[in-house]
Design a protein around this motif. Structure first.
Motif, PDB file in Angstrom:
ATOM      1  N   VAL A 276       0.813  -1.227  -0.119  1.00 56.59           N
ATOM      2  CA  VAL A 276      -0.038   0.016   0.094  1.00 56.59           C
ATOM      3  C   VAL A 276       0.643   1.144  -0.139  1.00 56.59           C
ATOM      4  CG1 VAL A 276      -2.106  -1.184   1.062  1.00 56.59           C
ATOM      5  CG2 VAL A 276      -0.190  -0.087   2.474  1.00 56.59           C
ATOM      6  N   SER A 277       2.207   1.149   0.556  1.00 50.15           N
ATOM      7  CA  SER A 277       2.899   2.351   0.326  1.00 50.15           C
ATOM      8  C   SER A 277       3.211   2.765  -1.076  1.00 50.15           C
ATOM      9  CB  SER A 277       4.273   1.940   0.990  1.00 50.15           C
ATOM     10  OG  SER A 277       5.090   0.794  -0.135  1.00 50.15           O
ATOM     11  N   LEU A 278       2.936   2.141  -2.214  1.00 51.69           N
ATOM     12  CA  LEU A 278       3.171   2.584  -3.277  1.00 51.69           C
ATOM     13  C   LEU A 278       2.090   3.650  -3.739  1.00 51.69           C
ATOM     14  CD1 LEU A 278       2.696  -0.874  -5.267  1.00 51.69           C
ATOM     15  CD2 LEU A 278       4.822   0.458  -5.273  1.00 51.69           C
ATOM     16  N   PHE A 279       0.966   3.816  -2.978  1.00 48.17           N
ATOM     17  CA  PHE A 279       0.161   4.869  -2.979  1.00 48.17           C
ATOM     18  C   PHE A 279       0.349   5.929  -1.923  1.00 48.17           C
ATOM     19  CE2 PHE A 279      -2.983   2.108  -5.254  1.00 48.17           C
ATOM     20  CZ  PHE A 279      -2.344   2.290  -6.514  1.00 48.17           C
ATOM     21  N   GLY A 280       1.298   5.892  -1.135  1.00 46.91           N
ATOM     22  CA  GLY A 280       1.847   6.611   0.112  1.00 46.91           C
ATOM     23  C   GLY A 280       1.275   6.431   1.314  1.00 46.91           C
ATOM     24  N   TYR A 281       0.482   5.312   1.288  1.00 45.80           N
ATOM     25  CA  TYR A 281      -0.219   4.931   2.787  1.00 45.80           C
ATOM     26  C   TYR A 281       0.696   3.977   3.394  1.00 45.80           C
ATOM     27  CZ  TYR A 281      -4.331   7.083   0.772  1.00 45.80           C
ATOM     28  OH  TYR A 281      -5.200   7.876  -0.008  1.00 45.80           O
ATOM     29  N   THR A 282       0.359   4.118   4.803  1.00 42.65           N
ATOM     30  CA  THR A 282       0.810   2.862   5.611  1.00 42.65           C
ATOM     31  C   THR A 282      -0.417   2.059   5.929  1.00 42.65           C
ATOM     32  OG1 THR A 282       0.474   4.091   7.720  1.00 42.65           O
ATOM     33  CG2 THR A 282       2.633   4.389   6.588  1.00 42.65           C
ATOM     34  N   VAL A 283      -0.195   0.829   6.563  1.00 40.31           N
ATOM     35  CA  VAL A 283      -1.204   0.088   7.049  1.00 40.31           C
ATOM     36  C   VAL A 283      -2.198   0.724   8.217  1.00 40.31           C
ATOM     37  CG1 VAL A 283      -1.887  -1.992   7.995  1.00 40.31           C
ATOM     38  CG2 VAL A 283       0.006  -2.091   6.354  1.00 40.31           C
TER      39      VAL A 283
ATOM     40  N   ASP B  32      -4.238   8.810  -4.166  1.00 31.28           N
ATOM     41  CA  ASP B  32      -3.296   8.397  -3.226  1.00 31.28           C
ATOM     42  C   ASP B  32      -2.957   9.272  -2.258  1.00 31.28           C
ATOM     43  OD1 ASP B  32      -2.031  10.848  -4.099  1.00 31.28           O
ATOM     44  OD2 ASP B  32      -0.385   9.797  -5.218  1.00 31.28           O
ATOM     45  N   LYS B  33      -2.058   9.174  -1.203  1.00 36.02           N
ATOM     46  CA  LYS B  33      -2.232  10.107  -0.092  1.00 36.02           C
ATOM     47  C   LYS B  33      -1.822  11.518  -0.167  1.00 36.02           C
ATOM     48  CE  LYS B  33      -0.268   9.872   4.722  1.00 36.02           C
ATOM     49  NZ  LYS B  33       0.468   9.274   5.767  1.00 36.02           N
ATOM     50  N   GLU B  34      -1.222  11.858  -1.344  1.00 32.85           N
ATOM     51  CA  GLU B  34      -0.816  13.200  -1.807  1.00 32.85           C
ATOM     52  C   GLU B  34      -1.963  13.710  -2.677  1.00 32.85           C
ATOM     53  OE1 GLU B  34       1.732  14.773  -0.840  1.00 32.85           O
ATOM     54  OE2 GLU B  34       2.440  13.051   0.173  1.00 32.85           O
ATOM     55  N   GLY B  35      -2.936  12.984  -2.947  1.00 34.91           N
ATOM     56  CA  GLY B  35      -4.284  13.479  -3.385  1.00 34.91           C
ATOM     57  C   GLY B  35      -4.115  13.535  -5.104  1.00 34.91           C
ATOM     58  N   ASN B  36      -3.146  12.763  -5.633  1.00 28.93           N
ATOM     59  CA  ASN B  36      -3.284  12.472  -6.932  1.00 28.93           C
ATOM     60  C   ASN B  36      -3.849  11.284  -7.460  1.00 28.93           C
ATOM     61  OD1 ASN B  36      -0.914  14.409  -7.402  1.00 28.93           O
ATOM     62  ND2 ASN B  36       0.322  12.989  -6.201  1.00 28.93           N
ATOM     63  N   GLN B  37      -4.484  11.253  -8.681  1.00 27.22           N
ATOM     64  CA  GLN B  37      -5.457  10.061  -8.889  1.00 27.22           C
ATOM     65  C   GLN B  37      -4.647   8.967  -9.391  1.00 27.22           C
ATOM     66  OE1 GLN B  37      -8.456  11.256 -11.631  1.00 27.22           O
ATOM     67  NE2 GLN B  37      -9.314  12.929 -10.177  1.00 27.22           N
ATOM     68  N   LYS B  38      -4.973   7.865  -9.093  1.00 31.61           N
ATOM     69  CA  LYS B  38      -4.364   6.718  -9.660  1.00 31.61           C
ATOM     70  C   LYS B  38      -5.378   5.546 -10.065  1.00 31.61           C
ATOM     71  CE  LYS B  38       0.130   7.761  -8.256  1.00 31.61           C
ATOM     72  NZ  LYS B  38       1.013   7.895  -9.202  1.00 31.61           N
ATOM     73  N   ASP B  39      -4.949   5.055 -11.525  1.00 30.33           N
ATOM     74  CA  ASP B  39      -5.886   4.231 -12.001  1.00 30.33           C
ATOM     75  C   ASP B  39      -5.520   2.717 -11.469  1.00 30.33           C
ATOM     76  OD1 ASP B  39      -7.304   5.836 -13.804  1.00 30.33           O
ATOM     77  OD2 ASP B  39      -5.470   5.855 -14.973  1.00 30.33           O
TER      78      ASP B  39
ATOM     79  N   THR C 176      -1.686   2.782 -13.584  1.00 37.21           N
ATOM     80  CA  THR C 176      -1.653   4.226 -13.996  1.00 37.21           C
ATOM     81  C   THR C 176      -0.912   4.268 -15.299  1.00 37.21           C
ATOM     82  OG1 THR C 176      -1.930   5.004 -11.704  1.00 37.21           O
ATOM     83  CG2 THR C 176      -1.181   6.380 -13.226  1.00 37.21           C
ATOM     84  N   ASP C 177       0.224   3.619 -15.116  1.00 32.24           N
ATOM     85  CA  ASP C 177       1.320   3.710 -16.370  1.00 32.24           C
ATOM     86  C   ASP C 177       0.800   3.139 -17.415  1.00 32.24           C
ATOM     87  OD1 ASP C 177       2.865   5.475 -14.615  1.00 32.24           O
ATOM     88  OD2 ASP C 177       4.213   3.662 -14.227  1.00 32.24           O
ATOM     89  N   HIS C 178       0.193   1.943 -17.278  1.00 32.10           N
ATOM     90  CA  HIS C 178      -0.484   1.156 -18.381  1.00 32.10           C
ATOM     91  C   HIS C 178      -1.603   1.838 -18.956  1.00 32.10           C
ATOM     92  CE1 HIS C 178      -2.114  -2.418 -20.716  1.00 32.10           C
ATOM     93  NE2 HIS C 178      -3.201  -1.930 -20.002  1.00 32.10           N
TER      94      HIS C 178
END
Length: 715
Positions: free
Chosen positions: A75-82, A123-130, A155-157
């Protein structure tokens, strides 16, 4: 009895021992089984833990209400912790438009259905992720107690997919709307064509895809097409660009420049490429090449094509030990024809001469216009006798009158390969020398080059050598021809005319040495000397108290186009302290043909403050459209129009037109070559207020002009 009791006791102990042994064996087996199950459980737990904790995808467990129960470190990929997520709902992480669809998928998982879907989260920074989410129900005792969520970051895909779609759309738009034809060819059949190819060929798309290649390509080029296709398909060449002729639907033939390279198309090798219609370009190139190698007026080959022809002929004739002749022809008195009848008649005369010359040679020979009124006749595989015969035939046929009963005669020089030279330059030079020798013998004849003619050329070199020393030895002098106000009969100016006072030959007229000075480059220092001398003399007259006048100095073409002419004039005026308004720079009309250069130079001269006039007006080639752009003060009517102005209605019309135009452009006008009282009266009647010519005075030395100036202003 005791024995029986003993035996029973022993038996009982034996049974008990057996039972105990069995119990111990069963217990041991159970313990081992429990141990193995415990070990397997530990292994399974390790597998699960590894799968859960080290999975690159995010794995989350939810309760049936959609609250986070646990999550792996991904989940850290999106900036979050458990800790950020535990016991919270996933709904706030979704963008608003995806909340309801995602909830529906989650409910299906809670009801026992596995589902995979895509949505967008913050994500935690407020950015949108697919993301791609898979929801799997969690069972315990056949009861669903929660939901697994497996999350992939796409997202990259998605961005790559979007870029790919956009790129494909751009590519398709580019190809479909391209001004260049695009095609795919496989097994000698067109598999794809864009609209531009349809425009080029005149066929519709379906027609082209059904058409055999052999029916499209010109039969003369088909073998080359197949050869090039084979090279591409067998990887002998990676790319090929070539030109082929094709047959359009309307049966017209055009030329295409086709580029091709090999690709894989539907699992098989094919050729992809572009098509450009170069039909018009080739026509233009052919026309440009023709223009580069042919004279525009007569259509004859020019000197550049002559050079190529002679160079080729030299090589072939040397190999076969053959010979050929070069005739160099110059028209006698052609300038007089131009002066008398105008350049339009002169051009017609040159065209007619070209026609007559063509009738005197065969197809293997070549006539060219070398320049101006000069022609050359290249006689292939020719000996001296034929060269003489052709030259004599030319003299005979050109002796007949031309337009308006005009008579011109040729002077012809002849050089023979290899006797007189083995290069283009040497053959031209010697034929030219022979031609000048023919002129010196009275014109209208031909001469074959001889070694004696080199002596004549030596004389020219001698004269050039003496000309170089003449400036150092102060052998040049200026004569002045008065310019008269026709109303007051007073001198208002004078034209400075150079003479060469040769120590042995006496005064040499300009026409004899100026061309040599132009050719050698000596005209630059000679011209500078003339400007300085005229300014010094004019300043001297003013200091002596004579009435101030303007002195006109002729500038040669070579002087005019030297980059520092304005600087030279400015420096001379500063040195002599003559006011710029008393110096007139006189240029010829032909110098203004290079309009932009002329305007730049004239503007620089005008800034200095000198007067600028155009000499010989009406005989050059400048456009009247540009005349208004030139900072000109005065036009000088050429003497060729003055000679017959009292008798010739055409000359009168030209003079009236020039004077009227000059006045409308607020320019002064002066006539030269005035020789009679009647001519002067006619000019005054047309409001031409100034003139010069023998009627008033011929060019005179300084001393005589001083007397004229004093006498003129006493009247």
């Amino acid at each position: 009895m005791r024995e029986i009791l003993f035996h029973n006791t022993v038996y009982l102990f034996a049974v008990l021992a057996s039972i105990l042994a069995i119990l111990l064996l069963v217990t041991a087996m159970f313990v081992r089984k429990i141990s193995r199950q415990s070990q397997q459980l530990q292994i399974n737990e390790q597998y699960y833990k590894s799968l859960f904790e080290h999975n690159p995808d995010i794995i989350i467990t939810f309760d049936v209400k959609g609250h986070f129960l646990n999550a792996n470190k991904a989940v850290s990929l999106f900036g979050y912790t458990v800790e950020d997520l535990i016991h919270k709902s996933f709904v706030p992480l979704l963008i608003p438009k995806d909340v309801e669809p995602a909830m529906n998928k989650f409910r299906k998982a809670v009801s026992g259905e596995v589902s995979t879907y895509e949505c967008t989260i913050f994500d935690k920074e407020g950015n949108q992720k697919d993301i791609q989410a898979t929801n799997i129900p969690i069972y315990e005792n056949n009861k669903i107690i929660g939901v697994y969520g497996i999350i992939k970051d796409i997202t990259d895909h998605k961005m790559a997919q979007k870029n790919l779609i956009e790129a494909e759309a751009k590519y398709r738009s580019l190809v479909e709307n391209s001004l260049v034809g695009v095609y795919i060819l496989q097994n000698q059949k067109l598999m794809y064509v864009n609209p531009r190819i349809c425009e080029i060929t005149g066929y519709g798309e379906e027609e082209l895809l059904d058409l055999d290649l052999a029916n499209l390509i010109n039969p003369k080029d088909f073998s080359l097409v197949i050869e090039n296709l084979t090279k591409l398909l067998t990887n002998q060449e990676s790319t090929i660009t070539s030109q082929y002729r094709i047959i359009r639907k309307d049966k017209s033939v055009i030329t295409l420049e086709i580029y091709g390279s090999s690709i894989e198309y539907n699992g098989q090798t094919a050729v992809i490429g572009t098509v450009i219609d170069v039909t018009e370009r080739l026509k233009t190139e052919k026309m440009i090449k023709h223009m580069a190698y042919h004279d525009q007026l007569t259509g004859l080959p020019n000197r550049y094509l002559l050079r190529e022809k002679i160079n080729g002929l030299v090589k072939r004739s040397s190999e076969k030990q053959g010979s050929f002749a070069l005739l160099f022809l110059d028209l006698d008195r052609f300038k007089a024809v131009n002066d008398r009848f105008g350049h339009e008649v002169g051009d017609k005369l040159l065209i007619e001469i070209a026609h007559r010359l063509k009738r005197l040679v065969n197809d293997n020979d070549m006539i060219s216009r070398y320049g101006g009124d000069e022609f050359t006749i290249l006689l292939s595989h020719t000996n001296v006798d034929r060269a003489r015969d052709v030259a004599q035939s030319i003299l005979t046929h050109l002796s007949e009158p031309f337009l308006h009963e005009i008579f011109v005669t040729p002077s012809i020089g002849i050089s023979i390969f290899p006797d007189h030279g083995e290069t283009f330059d040497s053959l031209i030079k010697k034929a030219d020398l022979a031609m000048y020798f023919a002129k010196s013998l009275g014109k209208n004849n031909f001469q074959i080059f001889t070694d004696n003619l080199n002596e004549e050329s030596t004389c020219v070199l001698e004269l050039e050598s003496q000309l170089r020393k003449a400036l150092q030895r102060q052998e040049f002098i200026l004569f002045y021809q008065p310019q008269i106000n026709l109303e007051t009969n007073q001198m208002v100016g004078a034209e400075a005319l150079i003479r060469w006072n040769h120590p042995e030959k006496g005064l040499i007229a300009p026409y004899k040495f100026i061309p040599l000075a132009e050719e050698s480059g000596l005209i630059i220092p000679i011209g500078e000397w003339a400007i300085r001398t005229a300014c010094q003399q004019n300043k001297k007259w003013q200091e002596e108290g004579l009435p101030p006048i303007t002195i006109a100095v002729n500038i040669s073409a070579r002087q005019f186009f030297q980059s520092n002419l304005p600087d030279v004039v400015r420096k001379i005026l500063q040195e002599t302290e003559l006011e710029p308004k008393y110096l007139e720079i006189e240029i010829t009309e032909s110098m203004t043909m290079d309009v932009e250069t002329a305007i730049t130079t004239l503007n620089e001269l005008k800034k200095i403050g000198v007067t600028i006039s155009i000499d010989d007006f009406g005989t050059g080639y400048s456009s009247l459209n540009y005349l208004k752009r030139f900072p000109i003060d005065r036009l000088k009517i050429d003497q060729s129009f003055i000679h017959e102005c009292t008798n010739d209605i055409n000359d009168q019309t030209i003079i009236k037109t020039v004077i009227l135009m000059a006045h409308l452009l607020k320019l002064q006008v002066i006539a030269e070559g005035v020789e009679t009282k009647e001519q002067a009266a006619f000019l005054l009647q047309q409001n031409c207020m100034e003139a010069q010519g023998y009627y008033f005075s011929k060019p005179v030395p300084v001393e005589e002009l001083e007397k004229y100036l004093i006498g003129s202003n006493k009247n």
